[in-house]
Write a protein that holds these residues in place. Sequence first.
Motif, PDB file in Angstrom:
ATOM      1  N   ALA A   1      35.181  43.734  40.297  1.00 35.23           N
ATOM      2  CA  ALA A   1      34.594  43.260  39.055  1.00 35.23           C
ATOM      3  C   ALA A   1      34.935  41.782  38.900  1.00 35.23           C
ATOM      4  N   ASP A   2      34.022  41.029  38.363  1.00 36.84           N
ATOM      5  CA  ASP A   2      34.255  39.587  38.197  1.00 36.84           C
ATOM      6  C   ASP A   2      35.516  39.320  37.384  1.00 36.84           C
ATOM      7  N   SER A   3      35.790  40.181  36.443  1.00 36.29           N
ATOM      8  CA  SER A   3      36.917  39.959  35.534  1.00 36.29           C
ATOM      9  C   SER A   3      38.275  40.098  36.221  1.00 36.29           C
ATOM     10  N   VAL A   4      38.309  40.703  37.402  1.00 35.96           N
ATOM     11  CA  VAL A   4      39.592  40.910  38.068  1.00 35.96           C
ATOM     12  C   VAL A   4      39.705  40.168  39.390  1.00 35.96           C
ATOM     13  N   LYS A   5      38.648  39.510  39.802  1.00 35.26           N
ATOM     14  CA  LYS A   5      38.690  38.780  41.069  1.00 35.26           C
ATOM     15  C   LYS A   5      39.805  37.739  41.063  1.00 35.26           C
ATOM     16  N   GLY A   6      40.537  37.722  42.154  1.00 36.18           N
ATOM     17  CA  GLY A   6      41.647  36.789  42.262  1.00 36.18           C
ATOM     18  C   GLY A   6      42.929  37.283  41.633  1.00 36.18           C
TER      19      GLY A   6
END
Length: 118
Positions: A59-64
């Motif tokens: 999910a974009d919110s957890v990338k990285g």
Amino acid sequence: VQLQASGGGLVQPGGSLRLSCAASQSIFRVNAMAWYRQAPGKERELVAALTTGGSTNYADSVKGRFTISRDNAKNTVTLQMNNIKPDDTAAYYCNAGWSLTYGAGGYWGQGTQVTVSS
């Protein structure tokens, strides 16, 4: 029990947490594995997925910040959560059988609660 999740708890913002999901061998070996989460009043959403071939989807919110991995010797999938934010508060569910085309597979573990609070 085919999927058994563990590792949730209370964590401060900026902290880390590691979720694990133990699966039966028959399920783990042939299925992509994923983590979903559901916050109160919200729909369940994909957090991260990992195919048997090693491809990942986040999910974009957890990338990285989050990393999904699998241990084929132990039939477990792990979600390493770093730099945790209050919006990460949710019940986290392990899923087997995920696919990019169809989404969640048919196997679910019980939820493990992650609460982010100072």
